[in-house]
Design a protein around this motif. Structure first.
Motif, PDB file in Angstrom:
ATOM      1  N   ASP A 258       0.884  -1.293  -0.212  1.00 42.45           N
ATOM      2  CA  ASP A 258       0.008   0.046  -0.085  1.00 42.45           C
ATOM      3  C   ASP A 258       0.859   1.346   0.029  1.00 42.45           C
ATOM      4  N   LEU A 259       0.248   2.404  -0.646  1.00 34.86           N
ATOM      5  CA  LEU A 259       0.964   3.814  -0.465  1.00 34.86           C
ATOM      6  C   LEU A 259      -0.113   4.381   0.203  1.00 34.86           C
ATOM      7  N   LYS A 260       0.445   5.224   1.268  1.00 28.94           N
ATOM      8  CA  LYS A 260      -0.594   6.165   2.020  1.00 28.94           C
ATOM      9  C   LYS A 260      -0.153   7.556   1.441  1.00 28.94           C
ATOM     10  N   VAL A 261      -1.157   8.234   1.019  1.00 27.85           N
ATOM     11  CA  VAL A 261      -1.276   9.592   0.418  1.00 27.85           C
ATOM     12  C   VAL A 261      -2.017  10.551   1.493  1.00 27.85           C
ATOM     13  N   THR A 262      -1.454  11.457   2.173  1.00 24.91           N
ATOM     14  CA  THR A 262      -2.164  12.282   3.174  1.00 24.91           C
ATOM     15  C   THR A 262      -2.499  13.442   2.516  1.00 24.91           C
ATOM     16  N   THR A 263      -3.778  14.120   2.286  1.00 23.42           N
ATOM     17  CA  THR A 263      -4.022  15.311   1.933  1.00 23.42           C
ATOM     18  C   THR A 263      -4.981  16.222   2.909  1.00 23.42           C
ATOM     19  N   VAL A 285     -10.491   7.454  -5.806  1.00 16.66           N
ATOM     20  CA  VAL A 285      -9.727   7.968  -7.144  1.00 16.66           C
ATOM     21  C   VAL A 285      -8.979   6.824  -7.526  1.00 16.66           C
ATOM     22  N   SER A 286      -8.653   7.170  -8.954  1.00 17.32           N
ATOM     23  CA  SER A 286      -7.825   6.036  -9.573  1.00 17.32           C
ATOM     24  C   SER A 286      -7.060   7.024 -10.728  1.00 17.32           C
ATOM     25  N   PHE A 287      -5.737   6.349 -10.983  1.00 17.31           N
ATOM     26  CA  PHE A 287      -4.799   6.961 -12.355  1.00 17.31           C
ATOM     27  C   PHE A 287      -4.398   5.806 -12.988  1.00 17.31           C
ATOM     28  N   ASP A 288      -4.373   6.203 -14.103  1.00 17.34           N
ATOM     29  CA  ASP A 288      -3.697   5.287 -14.986  1.00 17.34           C
ATOM     30  C   ASP A 288      -2.115   5.446 -15.207  1.00 17.34           C
ATOM     31  N   LEU A 302      -1.899  12.347 -14.700  1.00 12.60           N
ATOM     32  CA  LEU A 302      -1.635  13.026 -13.350  1.00 12.60           C
ATOM     33  C   LEU A 302      -2.265  14.327 -13.077  1.00 12.60           C
ATOM     34  N   ALA A 303      -3.345  14.469 -14.119  1.00 12.19           N
ATOM     35  CA  ALA A 303      -4.074  15.788 -14.157  1.00 12.19           C
ATOM     36  C   ALA A 303      -4.676  16.102 -12.682  1.00 12.19           C
ATOM     37  N   ALA A 304      -4.802  17.114 -12.380  1.00 14.99           N
ATOM     38  CA  ALA A 304      -5.139  17.444 -10.948  1.00 14.99           C
ATOM     39  C   ALA A 304      -6.523  18.459 -10.940  1.00 14.99           C
ATOM     40  N   PRO A 305      -7.766  17.874 -11.165  1.00 19.60           N
ATOM     41  CA  PRO A 305      -8.625  18.830 -11.245  1.00 19.60           C
ATOM     42  C   PRO A 305      -9.022  19.477  -9.644  1.00 19.60           C
ATOM     43  N   ASN A 306      -9.484  20.677  -9.763  1.00 16.58           N
ATOM     44  CA  ASN A 306      -9.778  21.453  -8.469  1.00 16.58           C
ATOM     45  C   ASN A 306     -11.152  20.818  -7.835  1.00 16.58           C
ATOM     46  N   GLY A 308     -10.868  18.644  -4.807  1.00 13.92           N
ATOM     47  CA  GLY A 308     -10.688  18.681  -3.440  1.00 13.92           C
ATOM     48  C   GLY A 308     -10.368  17.107  -2.988  1.00 13.92           C
ATOM     49  N   VAL A 309     -10.468  16.343  -4.236  1.00 12.55           N
ATOM     50  CA  VAL A 309     -10.170  14.702  -3.941  1.00 12.55           C
ATOM     51  C   VAL A 309      -9.235  14.295  -4.848  1.00 12.55           C
ATOM     52  N   THR A 310      -9.513  14.347  -5.932  1.00 13.61           N
ATOM     53  CA  THR A 310      -8.586  13.421  -6.990  1.00 13.61           C
ATOM     54  C   THR A 310      -7.428  14.625  -7.222  1.00 13.61           C
ATOM     55  N   GLY A 311      -7.607  15.865  -7.350  1.00 13.38           N
ATOM     56  CA  GLY A 311      -6.640  16.905  -7.206  1.00 13.38           C
ATOM     57  C   GLY A 311      -5.605  16.818  -6.544  1.00 13.38           C
ATOM     58  N   PRO A 312      -5.797  16.731  -5.035  1.00 12.31           N
ATOM     59  CA  PRO A 312      -4.678  16.731  -4.093  1.00 12.31           C
ATOM     60  C   PRO A 312      -3.906  15.400  -4.013  1.00 12.31           C
ATOM     61  N   VAL A 313      -4.849  14.240  -4.508  1.00 14.81           N
ATOM     62  CA  VAL A 313      -3.711  12.881  -4.505  1.00 14.81           C
ATOM     63  C   VAL A 313      -2.995  12.967  -5.815  1.00 14.81           C
ATOM     64  N   ALA A 314      -3.535  13.661  -6.981  1.00 13.58           N
ATOM     65  CA  ALA A 314      -2.432  13.583  -8.178  1.00 13.58           C
ATOM     66  C   ALA A 314      -1.450  14.564  -7.867  1.00 13.58           C
TER      67      ALA A 314
END
Length: 392
Positions: A258-263, A285-288, A302-306, A308-314
């Motif tokens: 696992d990778l832990k990502v804190t935002t 969220v998921s990324f190709d 790795l596009a980061a939409p604004n 509040g969820v996908t964007g911060p993880v990206a």
């Protein structure tokens, strides 16, 4: 500041010569000071000083351009501090505008009106900005000095970015596209802050470091500039698969752990499944699998939409790829700069930029603000800004 808005601006500038600084840039903070209260009125504009300490160019050969967006239209600032819209009729007989503001001495006082944009500095020659039809009004074709056919390719120039609104200033130096002129920002207001200052002799060292790094040497354009690797791909000066082995290593590693990502939204737990890096937590969220170009531009996969969820993880993933910390640290973002840019294929361009600055901060890629490593400062009650062209 709204980091994702800033990244949108940076990617826009990277992708097209007609770069329109985003109309709501930093809007999340534009009406509030550091404590959240409304900032003071700024009707008279902000005191801006341009200081020439290059040691290479006399002030008479340096010109400044303040261009951007006032929220509704593209605009530019006159030497008197007046905000004027960009007009197609601004193009002269040579087909280009002349928005140059000449320096009047070693320190030139100006007034900066409310707007979002860039402060360009050109050394030795003027820049050529062309007013074009942007579809919804006149726009500017900005310098794209990583393109040999660009009319500004031969001019030594650089820029800083800012948003000034309701007495609040948000600003940074940037190497996201390229590095040429060493710039430093001094911002006075509720606090007294500086950013971007290079160590003595650091400009030459940056050129030397990048030139000596395997795979990066083509990014050095004489003594004029070092272009970012993403632009190097487009110009045939950087391998489009440069980081492929590292990307493969990350993908393989997290198929089994696992990778832990804190935002700001919370902590996400991710693992590669079915070829996608899938995360659960405050949201799913998921990324190709990204390409080298995606990593360098912090876009594509790795596009980061604004949002509040996908964007911060990206953003955190993008920073981990650019800093090559994803293999060595399963909790992100990494906050120890001593662990950045290690391994077999480190990002030598960004590494050189950070090693060059006195405080170790630089905007070397669009997610460099993750964990606070960007050359960015803000003040909700700004009173004066000085942009200094520091010694070459």
């Amino acid at each position: 500041m709204s980091p994702l808005s800033r990244r949108t601006l940076l990617r826009t500038a990277a992708a097209t010569a007609v770069a329109a600084p985003a109309a709501g840039l930093l809007a999340a903070h534009a009406n509030a000071g550091p404590d959240g209260r409304s900032a003071r009125s700024s009707a008279a504009g902000l005191s801006l000083k341009i200081a020439n300490k290059t040691g290479e160019y006399d002030s008479g050969s340096i010109h400044v351009y303040i261009v951007g967006n006032d929220g509704t239209r593209q605009c530019r600032v006159t030497p008197e501090g007046e905000l004027k819209p960009v007009e197609l009729s601004d193009n002269g007989p040579d087909g280009y505008t002349d928005y140059a503001i000449p320096l009047t001495g070693d320190e030139t006082p100006l007034q900066l009106p409310e707007m979002s944009g860039r402060i360009y500095v050109a050394c030795g020659e003027k820049l050529k900005f062309k007013a074009v039809d942007g579809g919804q009004g006149a726009a500017l074709a900005y310098p794209a000095a990583w393109v040999e056919s660009d009319p500004n390719y031969g001019v030594v120039h650089d820029c800083a970015e800012f948003t000034y609104k309701s007495g609040a200033m948000y600003c940074n130096t940037t190497m996201v596209d390229m590095f040429s002129v060493p710039l430093a920002i001094h911002l006075k207001g509720a606090k007294d802050q500086t950013t971007g200052t290079l160590k003595p002799g650091a400009r030459a060292k940056v050129f030397e470091q990048v030139r000596a790094a395997e795979g990066f040497s083509g990014l050095v354009i004489d003594d004029k500039r070092v272009i970012a690797p993403g632009h190097g791909i487009g110009a045939g000066k950087f391998a489009e698969d440069h980081f492929a082995a590292y990307i493969d290593e990350v993908w393989s590693l997290y198929e089994g752990k696992d990778l832990k990502v804190t935002t700001n939204a919370g902590t996400f737990t991710g693992r590669v499944r079915g070829g996608k890096f899938a995360f659960t937590g405050p949201g799913e969220v998921s990324f190709d699998k990204p390409s080298t170009k995606d990593v360098l531009f912090c876009d594509g996969a790795l596009a980061a939409p604004n949002d509040g969820v996908t964007g911060p993880v990206a953003a955190v993933l993008g920073a981990g790829f650019n800093r090559t910390t994803l293999v060595t640290e399963a909790e992100q973002p990494s906050k120890d700069p001593a662990r950045f840019y290690q391994g077999g294929t480190p990002h030598h361009y960004v590494k050189a930029m950070h090693e060059a600055t006195e405080d170790g901060k630089a905007y070397g890629f669009a997610f460099d603000d993750v964990a606070g490593f960007a050359s960015y400062i803000e003040d909700g009650a700004a009173s004066e800004m000085t942009l200094t062209l520091t010694p070459f």
